[in-house]
Write a protein that holds these residues in place. Structure first.
Motif, short mmCIF file in Angstrom:
data_model
loop_
_atom_site.label_atom_id
_atom_site.label_comp_id
_atom_site.label_asym_id
_atom_site.label_seq_id
_atom_site.Cartn_x
_atom_site.Cartn_y
_atom_site.Cartn_z
N VAL A 303 0.88 -1.01 -0.01
CA VAL A 303 0.15 0.03 0.05
C VAL A 303 0.90 1.18 0.11
O VAL A 303 2.18 1.18 0.80
CB VAL A 303 -0.79 0.23 1.39
N GLY A 304 0.72 2.14 -0.69
CA GLY A 304 1.55 3.50 -0.86
C GLY A 304 1.62 4.21 -2.00
O GLY A 304 0.90 3.88 -2.94
N ARG A 305 2.17 5.21 -1.86
CA ARG A 305 2.28 6.09 -3.13
C ARG A 305 3.12 5.27 -4.20
O ARG A 305 4.26 4.93 -3.95
CB ARG A 305 2.80 7.44 -2.73
N LEU A 332 -2.23 -1.68 -3.56
CA LEU A 332 -3.27 -0.46 -3.36
C LEU A 332 -2.46 0.66 -3.45
O LEU A 332 -1.48 1.03 -2.50
CB LEU A 332 -3.93 -0.54 -2.28
N GLY A 333 -2.61 1.59 -4.48
CA GLY A 333 -1.87 2.75 -4.56
C GLY A 333 -2.16 3.88 -5.61
O GLY A 333 -3.06 3.36 -6.53
N THR A 334 -1.72 5.10 -5.37
CA THR A 334 -2.06 5.88 -6.49
C THR A 334 -0.50 6.65 -6.85
O THR A 334 0.25 6.71 -5.82
CB THR A 334 -2.89 6.88 -6.30
N HIS A 359 -6.64 3.55 -6.30
CA HIS A 359 -7.21 4.42 -5.82
C HIS A 359 -6.69 4.68 -4.26
O HIS A 359 -6.07 3.90 -3.81
CB HIS A 359 -8.63 4.41 -6.20
N ASP A 361 -7.97 4.16 -0.57
CA ASP A 361 -9.10 3.59 0.13
C ASP A 361 -8.51 2.91 1.59
O ASP A 361 -7.71 2.20 1.48
CB ASP A 361 -9.60 2.32 -0.52
N ASN A 362 -8.82 3.98 2.60
CA ASN A 362 -8.22 3.48 3.93
C ASN A 362 -8.69 2.38 4.45
O ASN A 362 -7.94 1.37 4.85
CB ASN A 362 -8.59 4.57 4.78
N ALA A 365 -6.78 -0.27 2.86
CA ALA A 365 -5.60 -0.44 3.20
C ALA A 365 -5.49 -1.00 4.88
O ALA A 365 -4.62 -2.08 4.80
CB ALA A 365 -4.92 0.86 3.63
N MET A 377 7.96 -3.09 0.86
CA MET A 377 8.46 -1.76 0.71
C MET A 377 9.81 -1.84 0.18
O MET A 377 10.74 -1.53 1.08
CB MET A 377 8.13 -0.96 2.41
N GLU A 382 13.43 6.45 3.10
CA GLU A 382 12.13 6.23 3.62
C GLU A 382 12.57 6.85 5.09
O GLU A 382 12.90 6.32 5.98
CB GLU A 382 11.66 4.74 3.99
N GLY A 385 8.47 6.01 7.62
CA GLY A 385 7.69 4.90 7.03
C GLY A 385 6.52 4.41 8.37
O GLY A 385 6.84 4.37 9.44
N LEU A 386 5.38 4.42 7.94
CA LEU A 386 4.46 3.92 8.83
C LEU A 386 3.86 2.66 8.59
O LEU A 386 3.57 1.85 9.44
CB LEU A 386 3.12 5.18 8.70
N ASN A 387 3.78 2.30 7.19
CA ASN A 387 3.11 0.89 6.83
C ASN A 387 3.78 -0.42 7.30
O ASN A 387 3.18 -1.11 7.84
CB ASN A 387 3.03 0.83 5.26
N TYR A 390 2.44 -0.57 10.70
CA TYR A 390 1.06 -1.29 10.99
C TYR A 390 1.19 -2.70 10.39
O TYR A 390 0.62 -3.42 11.21
CB TYR A 390 0.47 -0.37 9.67
P1 ADP Z 1 4.48 8.26 2.94
O1 ADP Z 1 4.11 9.05 4.13
O2 ADP Z 1 5.92 8.57 2.52
O3 ADP Z 1 3.57 8.00 1.84
P2 ADP Z 1 4.18 5.95 5.02
O4 ADP Z 1 4.36 4.60 4.95
O5 ADP Z 1 4.73 6.82 6.01
O6 ADP Z 1 4.54 6.75 3.46
O7 ADP Z 1 2.42 6.42 5.24
C1 ADP Z 1 1.69 6.27 4.09
C2 ADP Z 1 0.26 6.28 4.50
O8 ADP Z 1 -0.59 6.35 3.44
C3 ADP Z 1 -0.34 5.06 5.18
O9 ADP Z 1 -1.11 5.24 6.41
C4 ADP Z 1 -0.87 4.19 4.11
O10 ADP Z 1 -1.56 3.42 4.54
C5 ADP Z 1 -1.51 5.37 3.35
N1 ADP Z 1 -1.84 5.36 2.09
C6 ADP Z 1 -1.01 5.51 0.73
N2 ADP Z 1 -1.45 5.45 -0.18
C7 ADP Z 1 -2.96 4.79 0.25
C8 ADP Z 1 -3.59 4.25 -0.78
N3 ADP Z 1 -3.85 4.25 -2.04
N4 ADP Z 1 -5.12 3.89 -0.24
C9 ADP Z 1 -4.96 3.83 1.17
N5 ADP Z 1 -4.00 4.47 2.00
C10 ADP Z 1 -2.95 4.81 1.33
#
Ligand code: ADP
Length: 485
Positions: A303-305, A332-334, A359, A361-362, A365, A377, A382, A385-387, A390
């Motif tokens: 999940v991420g950008r 999952l990402g955009t 897209h 979608d929390n 995620a 990852m 980084e 990093g949060l993911n 989690y």
């Molecule tokens: P960054 O802050 O560099 O984007 P992090 O891992 O620190 O990376 O945090 C990313 C946060 O954004 C997380 O909470 C992750 O779940 C959320 N996130 C990123 N992309 C999505 C997505 N497409 N849908 C839902 N949550 C997302």
């Protein structure tokens, strides 16, 4: 200990990135430890500020050379806490659709907007007659705070306040043409290589790195990395020069939102004592993704950008081959258009093994964190990093490039002892990524006992904000001692 926390974004009021999460979580955690902390931020449009208390009077903020700006001040509290948040109400600056500019662009007057925030925060403290021991500024938007504290505040009530400047993202430094310096109100004597000038431009973050009493960033490894050319974005020399004043403090996570025992987004709750709910979550995720529901196959989540920071370009070079292993992959990402196109096309072609949702979608995620067995990852850099945090909490073993906060929070699997909480690789290459995912998958198939142990170890880690707040508090004391002499 009195701390004025100056930020350009803060959950739940305004967010574009991780800074907002930190700003919303750290101050209440500090307050719970007895630190008197007050937050200052702009009053942006787009949230319901009618409920905020309007303070009497008008705040006068010095602007440029001899100019002034006037603003109202509203006050609210961070949810679930007594922490005061002061909002500077200047409609011409902040009543706009975006915080910093439309996607990929920056507002032309950002220097004036955030010089106003930085100077306004100090003006507010003085107007309130509240003298902080430390002013804590964050990222380029408030990077002028430490500079002002050392210059225009000289001889004033805030001159004794220490400053801490935290780098959340070194990629954005607040760079403007040198001729814009007068907007800051600072004299030309500060436009030199030892202060605000950097390669012929005005660089706000450099000013903060030089002027702040102490510096910090969001993980110990990133604190070391940014002192090197590969990670320093041109400021590595300045940061290396302040090596002893630069701390790395890991961010905490919101342990209420990310709690597998009480997560309304997931199919079944689970805990370290009873992981049966996790198997239910896995089946539900496979179904949601249109993948065969098979408990024995490992599911890898991401999940991420979808940007180069996250190393998805390297993944793109390895993924097709990875999908020949007996595994499933959900993404999952955009982000970058080419990346979205690549993963979308591959998902259509390999739909038996790979699902991609392009897209935001929390809830999904959360379901990926809960239902996956591994979480990938492959970040180029980084800061924290949060993911992966989690993931650890959801017994989903991270597979990470060992950089920044990933290196600090994921312990590599040790085949000899069974120790570790995940799988790490160093070189950011498709081969290293492929080999490490392959290693995790082979461990899954052949050493399931080690996986189970690692899961329990992962879930036992403490990434609460209370821990981080304790480290910030110690840093504040150090900064005060330094400032006073
Ligand atoms: P960054 O802050 O560099 O984007 P992090 O891992 O620190 O990376 O945090 C990313 C946060 O954004 C997380 O909470 C992750 O779940 C959320 N996130 C990123 N992309 C999505 C997505 N497409 N849908 C839902 N949550 C997302």
């Amino acid at each position: 200990m009195k701390v004025l926390y100056v930020t350009s974004e803060c959950v739940p009021f305004a967010k574009t990135g991780g800074l907002a999460d930190v700003s919303g979580a750290l101050p209440p955690a500090l307050a719970a430890r007895g630190v008197e902390v007050r937050v200052v931020m702009p009053l942006y449009s787009g949230f319901d500020w009618g409920e905020l208390e309007r303070l009497d009077g008008t705040l006068v903020v010095p602007m440029g050379w001899g100019g002034r700006a006037y603003c109202g001040v509203r006050m609210g509290r961070l949810p679930g806490s007594e922490v005061r948040v002061y909002f500077l109400e200047h409609h011409a600056f902040f009543d706009r659709p975006y915080l910093y500019g439309p996607p990929g662009e920056a507002y032309g007057d950002n220097l004036a907007r955030f010089a106003f925030l930085s100077r306004g925060a100090l003006a507010l403290a003085k107007a309130l007659g509240w003298t902080p021991d430390v002013v804590h500024a964050n990222d380029w938007q408030t990077a002028l705070v430490p500079v002002y504290a050392n210059t225009v505040e000289h001889g004033g009530p805030l001159a004794g306040a220490a400053t801490l400047f935290t780098i959340h993202n070194l990629a954005y430094q607040g760079v403007f043409g040198g001729d814009a310096l007068p907007v800051t109100g600072l004299g030309w004597e500060h436009y030199r290589g030892e202060e605000l000038e950097h390669f012929g431009a005005l660089n706000l973050m450099k000013g903060a790195c030089v002027h702040a009493t102490l510096l910090s960033t969001v993980s110990p490894t990133y604190a070391r990395e940014i002192q090197t050319p590969a990670f320093g974005n041109g400021l590595d020399g300045v940061l290396a020069g302040r090596s002893h004043d630069l701390a790395g403090i890991l961010n905490g996570i919101d342990t209420r939102e990310w709690d597998p025992q009480r997560d309304p987004h997931i199919a079944a709750p689970f805990s370290a004592d009873d992981l049966t709910g996790k198997a239910v979550c896995k089946g539900a995720l496979q179904e949601e993704a249109g993948l065969p529901v098979r408990d024995e196959v490992p599911v890898i989540g991401l999940v991420g950008r979808l940007t180069s920071q996250k190393g998805v370009d390297v993944l793109a070079h390895a993924l097709d081959r990875l999908l020949d292993l007996d595994l499933q992959f959900v993404l999952l990402g955009t982000g970058d258009r080419e990346a979205e196109h690549f993963f979308g096309t591959l998902a259509a072609r390999r739909s038996d093994r790979f699902a991609a949702w392009l897209h935001f979608d929390n809830g999904r995620a959360h379901r990926i964190e809960a239902g996956s067995d591994f979480f990938l990852m492959p970040s180029r850099y980084e800061p924290c990093g949060l993911n992966q945090l989690y993931s650890l909490r959801y017994a989903t073993l991270p597979i990470v490039r060992a950089t920044g906060g990933l290196a600090d929070t994921v312990a590599n699997f040790d085949e000899a002892t069974g120790d570790g909480t995940g799988f790490r690789f160093g070189d950011l290459t498709p081969e290293a990524l492929y080999d490490t995912v392959g290693w995790a998958v082979s461990t899954w198939y052949h050493r399931r006992g080690d996986i189970e142990q690692m899961r329990r170890r992962a879930m036992a880690q403490d990434f609460s904000w209370d821990h981080a707040a304790g480290e910030y508090e110690a840093l504040y004391h150090r900064a005060v001692a330094r400032r006073r002499g």
